[in-house]
Design a protein around this motif. Structure first.
Motif, PDB file in Angstrom:
ATOM      1  N   SER A   1      -3.447  19.405  12.309  1.00  0.00           N
ATOM      2  CA  SER A   1      -3.850  18.129  11.677  1.00  0.00           C
ATOM      3  C   SER A   1      -3.548  18.129  10.204  1.00  0.00           C
ATOM      4  CB  SER A   1      -5.334  17.882  11.863  1.00  0.00           C
ATOM      5  OG  SER A   1      -5.607  17.742  13.229  1.00  0.00           O
TER       6      SER A   1
ATOM      7  N   ARG B   1     -10.238   8.130  15.220  1.00  0.00           N
ATOM      8  CA  ARG B   1      -9.486   9.275  15.749  1.00  0.00           C
ATOM      9  C   ARG B   1      -8.060   8.806  15.997  1.00  0.00           C
ATOM     10  NH1 ARG B   1      -9.927  14.193  16.911  1.00  0.00           N
ATOM     11  NH2 ARG B   1      -8.819  15.225  18.584  1.00  0.00           N
TER      12      ARG B   1
ATOM     13  N   TYR C   1       5.700  14.178   7.063  1.00  0.00           N
ATOM     14  CA  TYR C   1       4.792  14.223   8.209  1.00  0.00           C
ATOM     15  C   TYR C   1       5.561  13.934   9.488  1.00  0.00           C
ATOM     16  CZ  TYR C   1       1.086  14.044   4.750  1.00  0.00           C
ATOM     17  OH  TYR C   1       0.264  14.321   3.692  1.00  0.00           O
TER      18      TYR C   1
ATOM     19  N   ARG D   1      -0.374  15.264  17.911  1.00  0.00           N
ATOM     20  CA  ARG D   1      -1.218  15.623  16.771  1.00  0.00           C
ATOM     21  C   ARG D   1      -2.392  14.676  16.761  1.00  0.00           C
ATOM     22  NH1 ARG D   1      -2.361  15.141  11.102  1.00  0.00           N
ATOM     23  NH2 ARG D   1      -1.494  13.072  10.978  1.00  0.00           N
ATOM     24  N   SER D   2      -3.582  15.191  16.509  1.00  0.00           N
ATOM     25  CA  SER D   2      -4.781  14.359  16.429  1.00  0.00           C
ATOM     26  C   SER D   2      -5.475  14.625  15.106  1.00  0.00           C
ATOM     27  CB  SER D   2      -5.751  14.686  17.567  1.00  0.00           C
ATOM     28  OG  SER D   2      -5.131  14.471  18.805  1.00  0.00           O
ATOM     29  N   SER D   3      -6.053  13.586  14.537  1.00  0.00           N
ATOM     30  CA  SER D   3      -6.832  13.757  13.314  1.00  0.00           C
ATOM     31  C   SER D   3      -7.940  12.715  13.272  1.00  0.00           C
ATOM     32  CB  SER D   3      -5.951  13.665  12.063  1.00  0.00           C
ATOM     33  OG  SER D   3      -5.430  12.364  11.906  1.00  0.00           O
ATOM     34  N   ASP D   4      -9.029  13.088  12.631  1.00  0.00           N
ATOM     35  CA  ASP D   4     -10.154  12.181  12.411  1.00  0.00           C
ATOM     36  C   ASP D   4     -10.202  11.844  10.933  1.00  0.00           C
ATOM     37  OD1 ASP D   4     -11.199  12.270  15.111  1.00  0.00           O
ATOM     38  OD2 ASP D   4     -11.756  14.338  14.675  1.00  0.00           O
ATOM     39  N   HIS D   5     -10.306  10.551  10.631  1.00  0.00           N
ATOM     40  CA  HIS D   5     -10.394  10.117   9.234  1.00  0.00           C
ATOM     41  C   HIS D   5     -11.038   8.735   9.185  1.00  0.00           C
ATOM     42  CE1 HIS D   5      -6.409   8.838  10.722  1.00  0.00           C
ATOM     43  NE2 HIS D   5      -6.648   7.746  10.036  1.00  0.00           N
TER      44      HIS D   5
END
Length: 134
Positions: free
Chosen positions: A134, A64, A109, A52-56
């Motif tokens: 995401s 990232r 999660y 899983r990848s997410s940008d925050h």
């Protein structure tokens, strides 16, 4: 499944995990995090099931985040939170059955964890890790 409880962002449950250290690969990091967060030594990782990848933002800077999810079978007696060296704001830990997890209204999660594990138990590990939303 063993999940960890965190209070931030309204509270949630999540799998053990954390950041890579310089020069460390993902599977080594996963084993280290289990040792640091749960006091479990010598965990043997099974297959990688998902990513899983997410940008925050972290401290106002874009980051990232890339997560990899592995199978690890651990006997309950091996879990020793009192021996954890990096408890990382963990407020509790709990073993969940798949039925409890699927029926829970609590935030967990990664999203879809129950389905991921059911698929693994039914069909075995995927040829390539599943990409989670995401």
């Amino acid at each position: 499944m063993l999940l960890l409880r965190y209070d931030e962002n309204g509270g949630f449950w999540a799998t053990p995990g954390g950041s890579l250290e310089p020069g460390e690969d993902h599977s080594s990091a996963a084993a280290r995090e289990v040792r640091e967060e749960l006091g479990v030594n010598g965990v043997e990782l099974g297959p990688e099931l998902a990513t899983r990848s997410s940008d925050h933002l972290v401290a106002g800077r874009p980051v990232r985040q890339v997560e990899r999810y592995y199978v690890a079978r651990v006997h309950a007696g091996m879990v020793r939170p009192e021996a954890a060296t990096q408890p990382d704001e963990i407020r509790g830990w709990r073993w969940w059955s798949l039925a409890e997890l699927a029926a829970s209204d609590q935030t967990v999660y990664p999203v879809g964890l129950s389905d991921l594990v059911v698929g693994y138990l039914r069909d075995g590990a995927p040829e390539t890790p599943v990409e989670l939303a995401s």
